[in-house]
Design a protein around this motif. Structure first.
Motif, mmCIF file in Angstrom:
data_model
loop_
_atom_site.group_PDB
_atom_site.id
_atom_site.type_symbol
_atom_site.label_atom_id
_atom_site.label_comp_id
_atom_site.label_asym_id
_atom_site.label_seq_id
_atom_site.Cartn_x
_atom_site.Cartn_y
_atom_site.Cartn_z
ATOM 1 N N GLN A 15 0.838 -1.170 -0.186
ATOM 2 C CA GLN A 15 0.003 0.034 -0.008
ATOM 3 C C GLN A 15 0.925 1.305 0.102
ATOM 4 N N ILE A 16 1.815 1.450 0.710
ATOM 5 C CA ILE A 16 2.738 2.286 0.583
ATOM 6 C C ILE A 16 3.396 2.484 -0.712
ATOM 7 N N ALA A 17 3.781 1.515 -1.206
ATOM 8 C CA ALA A 17 4.437 1.448 -2.526
ATOM 9 C C ALA A 17 3.633 2.020 -3.721
ATOM 10 N N ILE A 18 2.293 1.725 -3.456
ATOM 11 C CA ILE A 18 1.411 2.444 -4.366
ATOM 12 C C ILE A 18 0.903 3.666 -4.013
ATOM 13 N N SER A 19 0.603 4.134 -3.118
ATOM 14 C CA SER A 19 0.077 5.463 -2.422
ATOM 15 C C SER A 19 1.126 6.381 -2.242
ATOM 16 N N ASN A 20 2.145 5.844 -1.600
ATOM 17 C CA ASN A 20 3.125 7.021 -1.119
ATOM 18 C C ASN A 20 4.674 6.402 -1.038
ATOM 19 N N ARG A 21 4.982 6.633 -2.420
ATOM 20 C CA ARG A 21 6.551 5.945 -2.766
ATOM 21 C C ARG A 21 7.637 6.580 -2.108
ATOM 22 N N LYS A 22 7.340 8.134 -1.642
ATOM 23 C CA LYS A 22 8.419 8.818 -1.120
ATOM 24 C C LYS A 22 8.620 8.151 0.223
ATOM 25 N N CYS A 23 7.617 7.718 0.964
ATOM 26 C CA CYS A 23 7.770 7.196 2.073
ATOM 27 C C CYS A 23 8.439 5.874 2.264
ATOM 28 N N LEU A 24 8.080 5.099 1.048
ATOM 29 C CA LEU A 24 8.978 3.835 0.919
ATOM 30 C C LEU A 24 10.447 4.087 0.609
ATOM 31 N N TYR A 25 10.839 5.246 -0.048
ATOM 32 C CA TYR A 25 12.160 5.575 -0.142
ATOM 33 C C TYR A 25 12.686 6.005 1.000
ATOM 34 N N MET A 26 12.139 6.844 1.811
ATOM 35 C CA MET A 26 12.683 7.189 3.147
ATOM 36 C C MET A 26 12.815 5.848 4.189
ATOM 37 N N ILE A 27 12.004 4.909 4.121
ATOM 38 C CA ILE A 27 12.071 3.616 4.753
ATOM 39 C C ILE A 27 13.603 2.732 4.231
ATOM 40 N N SER A 28 13.449 2.571 2.981
ATOM 41 C CA SER A 28 14.672 1.924 2.645
ATOM 42 C C SER A 28 16.033 2.883 2.812
ATOM 43 N N ASN A 29 16.033 4.206 3.016
ATOM 44 C CA ASN A 29 17.289 4.732 3.080
ATOM 45 C C ASN A 29 17.801 4.728 4.401
ATOM 46 N N GLU A 30 16.562 4.569 5.464
ATOM 47 C CA GLU A 30 17.024 4.385 6.985
ATOM 48 C C GLU A 30 17.354 3.068 6.971
ATOM 49 N N ILE A 31 16.872 2.002 6.524
ATOM 50 C CA ILE A 31 17.441 0.740 6.528
ATOM 51 C C ILE A 31 19.011 0.437 5.908
#
Length: 128
Positions: free
Chosen positions: A99-115
């Protein structure tokens, strides 16, 4: 012997079964024996397909996440992303990630950068 009038218990059971099969077509909604067979078959199919639906949705979520992370170069593969999530103890399930990948990609980028920062830092400190 006195005459026994049978019926209301059996009739109540049959009407309950008929109510279940009211949407079936033909004899499947009219004949008691056929109705019971169709009821068993319908419930077996419902149970089987409920589990199949869970499998299909999980596959869909994994495909969506994998497509996005490969498209944007977030991670080299889906499995590494999920492994890093578990290492960081970020317990996001696949449904939420999709759902994050579809609706809010920037949020997924932030999560992946933190990881990625955390994983890179841990590997850097382990080497030196």
């Amino acid at each position: 012997m006195t005459r026994i009038k049978r019926g209301y218990i059996a009739r109540r059971r049959r009407t309950k079964i008929r109510f279940f099969a009211s949407s079936f077509r033909g004899a499947h909604s009219r004949l008691t024996r056929t109705i019971t067979q169709q009821k068993i078959r319908a419930l077996v199919s419902a149970h089987r397909d409920k589990n199949k639906q869970k499998r299909n949705f999980r596959r869909l979520w994994i495909t969506r996440i994998n497509a996005l992370i490969r498209e944007r170069g977030i991670s080299s593969s889906y499995s590494k992303l999920v492994h890093d999530l578990y290492k960081r103890q970020l317990l996001l399930n696949r449904k939420i990630l999709a759902q994050i990948a579809i609706s809010n990609r920037k949020c997924l980028y932030m999560i992946s950068n933190e990881i990625r920062k955390e994983v890179d830092w841990n590997e850097y400190t382990r080497i030196s």
